[in-house]
Design an enzyme around this catalytic site. Sequence first.
Site, mmCIF file in Angstrom:
data_model
loop_
_atom_site.group_PDB
_atom_site.id
_atom_site.type_symbol
_atom_site.label_atom_id
_atom_site.label_comp_id
_atom_site.label_asym_id
_atom_site.label_seq_id
_atom_site.Cartn_x
_atom_site.Cartn_y
_atom_site.Cartn_z
ATOM 1 N N THR A 1 44.361 109.403 20.949
ATOM 2 C CA THR A 1 44.116 107.951 20.958
ATOM 3 C C THR A 1 45.262 107.160 20.326
ATOM 4 O OG1 THR A 1 42.702 106.280 19.908
ATOM 5 C CG2 THR A 1 42.775 108.392 18.830
ATOM 6 N N ASP A 2 45.400 105.900 20.725
ATOM 7 C CA ASP A 2 46.398 105.015 20.100
ATOM 8 C C ASP A 2 46.063 104.744 18.636
ATOM 9 O OD1 ASP A 2 44.228 103.283 20.445
ATOM 10 O OD2 ASP A 2 45.314 101.801 21.644
ATOM 11 N N GLU A 3 44.800 105.004 18.249
ATOM 12 C CA GLU A 3 44.395 104.715 16.859
ATOM 13 C C GLU A 3 45.157 105.551 15.840
ATOM 14 O OE1 GLU A 3 40.537 104.008 15.595
ATOM 15 O OE2 GLU A 3 39.895 103.042 17.449
ATOM 16 N N TYR B 1 37.627 108.434 11.767
ATOM 17 C CA TYR B 1 37.783 108.868 13.175
ATOM 18 C C TYR B 1 39.261 109.084 13.492
ATOM 19 C CZ TYR B 1 38.643 108.238 18.171
ATOM 20 O OH TYR B 1 39.131 108.386 19.457
ATOM 21 N N ALA C 1 41.805 109.362 11.529
ATOM 22 C CA ALA C 1 42.434 110.388 10.683
ATOM 23 C C ALA C 1 42.107 111.782 11.217
ATOM 24 C CB ALA C 1 41.956 110.245 9.239
ATOM 25 N N LYS D 1 41.386 112.478 14.376
ATOM 26 C CA LYS D 1 42.132 112.649 15.627
ATOM 27 C C LYS D 1 43.601 112.979 15.308
ATOM 28 C CE LYS D 1 40.936 112.189 19.345
ATOM 29 N NZ LYS D 1 40.306 113.141 20.310
HETATM 30 P P1 NAD Z 1 32.291 110.154 24.279
HETATM 31 O O1 NAD Z 1 31.775 110.000 22.901
HETATM 32 O O2 NAD Z 1 31.738 109.302 25.379
HETATM 33 O O3 NAD Z 1 32.131 111.676 24.747
HETATM 34 C C1 NAD Z 1 32.413 112.761 23.918
HETATM 35 C C2 NAD Z 1 31.808 114.009 24.574
HETATM 36 O O4 NAD Z 1 32.131 115.135 23.741
HETATM 37 C C3 NAD Z 1 30.281 113.965 24.702
HETATM 38 O O5 NAD Z 1 29.892 114.425 25.974
HETATM 39 C C4 NAD Z 1 29.808 114.919 23.612
HETATM 40 O O6 NAD Z 1 28.575 115.546 23.901
HETATM 41 C C5 NAD Z 1 30.967 115.908 23.566
HETATM 42 N N1 NAD Z 1 31.064 116.596 22.268
HETATM 43 C C6 NAD Z 1 31.057 116.036 21.033
HETATM 44 N N2 NAD Z 1 31.171 116.986 20.092
HETATM 45 C C7 NAD Z 1 31.278 118.171 20.753
HETATM 46 C C8 NAD Z 1 31.422 119.511 20.332
HETATM 47 N N3 NAD Z 1 31.477 119.827 19.024
HETATM 48 N N4 NAD Z 1 31.503 120.477 21.264
HETATM 49 C C9 NAD Z 1 31.438 120.166 22.595
HETATM 50 N N5 NAD Z 1 31.271 118.919 23.052
HETATM 51 C C10 NAD Z 1 31.200 117.932 22.136
HETATM 52 O O7 NAD Z 1 33.865 109.966 24.160
HETATM 53 P P2 NAD Z 1 34.910 109.320 25.180
HETATM 54 O O8 NAD Z 1 34.974 107.872 24.935
HETATM 55 O O9 NAD Z 1 34.662 109.839 26.528
HETATM 56 O O10 NAD Z 1 36.260 109.946 24.604
HETATM 57 C C11 NAD Z 1 36.746 111.193 25.077
HETATM 58 C C12 NAD Z 1 38.026 111.525 24.339
HETATM 59 O O11 NAD Z 1 38.977 110.488 24.555
HETATM 60 C C13 NAD Z 1 37.857 111.645 22.826
HETATM 61 O O12 NAD Z 1 38.672 112.695 22.388
HETATM 62 C C14 NAD Z 1 38.374 110.322 22.281
HETATM 63 O O13 NAD Z 1 38.906 110.493 20.995
HETATM 64 C C15 NAD Z 1 39.451 110.008 23.298
HETATM 65 N N6 NAD Z 1 39.745 108.576 23.489
HETATM 66 C C16 NAD Z 1 38.738 107.698 23.829
HETATM 67 C C17 NAD Z 1 39.065 106.367 24.068
HETATM 68 C C18 NAD Z 1 38.009 105.351 24.464
HETATM 69 O O14 NAD Z 1 38.321 104.159 24.535
HETATM 70 N N7 NAD Z 1 36.772 105.745 24.738
HETATM 71 C C19 NAD Z 1 40.388 105.922 23.957
HETATM 72 C C20 NAD Z 1 41.368 106.844 23.583
HETATM 73 C C21 NAD Z 1 41.040 108.167 23.370
HETATM 74 O O1 DAU Z 2 41.895 102.490 20.785
HETATM 75 C C1 DAU Z 2 41.287 103.636 21.295
HETATM 76 C C2 DAU Z 2 39.928 103.795 20.662
HETATM 77 O O2 DAU Z 2 39.112 102.771 21.227
HETATM 78 C C3 DAU Z 2 39.287 105.148 20.907
HETATM 79 O O3 DAU Z 2 40.066 106.140 20.295
HETATM 80 C C4 DAU Z 2 37.866 105.194 20.362
HETATM 81 O O4 DAU Z 2 37.245 106.423 20.705
HETATM 82 C C5 DAU Z 2 37.084 104.051 20.973
HETATM 83 O O5 DAU Z 2 35.794 103.998 20.394
HETATM 84 C C6 DAU Z 2 37.803 102.724 20.753
HETATM 85 O O6 DAU Z 2 37.792 102.345 19.356
HETATM 86 P P1 DAU Z 2 37.565 100.830 18.912
HETATM 87 O O7 DAU Z 2 37.099 100.806 17.520
HETATM 88 O O8 DAU Z 2 38.740 99.998 19.260
HETATM 89 O O9 DAU Z 2 36.377 100.451 19.955
HETATM 90 P P2 DAU Z 2 35.041 99.617 19.783
HETATM 91 O O10 DAU Z 2 34.490 99.428 21.159
HETATM 92 O O11 DAU Z 2 34.142 100.171 18.742
HETATM 93 O O12 DAU Z 2 35.570 98.212 19.261
HETATM 94 C C7 DAU Z 2 36.517 97.450 19.996
HETATM 95 C C8 DAU Z 2 36.813 96.180 19.207
HETATM 96 O O13 DAU Z 2 35.625 95.373 19.170
HETATM 97 C C9 DAU Z 2 37.183 96.453 17.771
HETATM 98 O O14 DAU Z 2 38.175 95.533 17.353
HETATM 99 C C10 DAU Z 2 35.897 96.207 17.005
HETATM 100 C C11 DAU Z 2 35.200 95.127 17.824
HETATM 101 N N1 DAU Z 2 33.728 95.194 17.803
HETATM 102 C C12 DAU Z 2 33.136 96.379 18.101
HETATM 103 C C13 DAU Z 2 31.750 96.497 18.092
HETATM 104 C C14 DAU Z 2 31.089 97.823 18.419
HETATM 105 C C15 DAU Z 2 32.975 94.052 17.511
HETATM 106 O O15 DAU Z 2 33.522 92.978 17.258
HETATM 107 N N2 DAU Z 2 31.614 94.175 17.484
HETATM 108 C C16 DAU Z 2 30.977 95.343 17.764
HETATM 109 O O16 DAU Z 2 29.723 95.375 17.714
#
Ligand code: NAD
Ligand code: DAU
Length: 332
Positions: free
Chosen positions: A123-125, A147, A149, A151
């Site tokens: 992730t970009d985080e 989270y 940290a 990653k």
């Molecule tokens: P998500 O939470 O929707 O899905 C995570 C999946 O992993 C779920 O199906 C869960 O059951 C499975 N899982 C969790 N713990 C597990 C374990 N111990 N063993 C096996 N399976 C397990 O997440 P997502 O949003 O689809 O993200 C997928 C990946 O992409 C993650 O690694 C996340 O860090 C990364 N990522 C997400 C975003 C985003 O915006 N959603 C952005 C950048 C990177």
């Molecule tokens: O940047 C990549 C990351 O994006 C991924 O690595 C994470 O898995 C994914 O969850 C996401 O993290 P964020 O914290 O950026 O996503 P979230 O949707 O939780 O929040 C997006 C922005 O919106 C953030 O600035 C916080 C704000 N927010 C979020 C929630 C849930 C609100 O203002 N209110 C809310 O209720």
Amino acid sequence: MKLLVTGGSGFIGSNFVRHVLATHPDDRVVNLDKLTYAGNPANLADIERDPRYAFVQGDVCDAKVVREAARGVDAIVNFAAESHVDRSLSEPDAFLRTDVFGVFTLLEAVKELKIPRLLHISTDEVYGSVARGSSREIDPLRPSNPYSASKAGGDLLALAYWQTHRLPVLITRSSNNFGPSQYPEKVIPLFVTNALDDQLLPLYGDGKNVRDWLYVLDNCAAIDLVLRKGGEGEVYNIGGGHEVENVVLTRQILQLTGKPESLIKPVKDRPGHDRRYSLDSKKVRQLGWTPRHRFPDALATTVAWYREHETWWRPLKSGEFRAYYEKQYGHR
Ligand code: NAD
Ligand code: DAU
């Protein structure tokens, strides 16, 4: 290719599994997923009978389960993670286990079974907040919450296995994804489904934090490209190139759902809330990737998907979710 996809029942993983089977007819996919609260078999219900697809319920931290699932595969793509920042603030344990120890378990399996490739999804985080400019792959990692940290720990371990054992690892770091099947704790599906129900949208702090939005199918295409064409030991940023303040995004959601701005409820900020993320994606673009979906169209498609798939998200917003919502937002 025969792929082991971990976390394939989650948001990005399920979109990726469908993308692979649709674009590579000869590929096969094994999906290893623990089915935590975020994993949902319904996400892949349409392909569960496809003979090229197999599902194994199991934990990426379990070395025996991982070895069995990984035997004979050409590559592993690791999506398995705890992924929600807010949950990592109150219950970090599972983040450390899955996002660090889970990666370690996969690395050991790749070493032992001599698997030709491990693509780790990050992730970009991990770069932390960037006030100006955009993060490059060589930039230092400065994660701000448990989270990110965790990653970053997974990324560094993977790169250490490349340095020490020449293990064939690759990493993608993407910006915020949105699209169909995203668990409704993340801001876009939470705000869309709250708005559809005339519920308040809890906007953190001053609403001016910036995220760079990437449509999930564009991310899947980039991940697929890196899997097949990327260099071993390399990291690839995948940014949507659409940076927007949360308050602007919130207004767009209200417009698309036809709801009033009075639903916006400013609430206490997230502790350690990163102000802005921004990625320099030149490297993956040089491999041949470019995002195909324009943000306004993709957001409209996403809102329409949630409108049409109430049977998908309503059950997710009851039960455990209500307790989570009360704990997360009740005091704000
Ligand atoms: P998500 O939470 O929707 O899905 C995570 C999946 O992993 C779920 O199906 C869960 O059951 C499975 N899982 C969790 N713990 C597990 C374990 N111990 N063993 C096996 N399976 C397990 O997440 P997502 O949003 O689809 O993200 C997928 C990946 O992409 C993650 O690694 C996340 O860090 C990364 N990522 C997400 C975003 C985003 O915006 N959603 C952005 C950048 C990177
Ligand atoms: O940047 C990549 C990351 O994006 C991924 O690595 C994470 O898995 C994914 O969850 C996401 O993290 P964020 O914290 O950026 O996503 P979230 O949707 O939780 O929040 C997006 C922005 O919106 C953030 O600035 C916080 C704000 N927010 C979020 C929630 C849930 C609100 O203002 N209110 C809310 O209720």
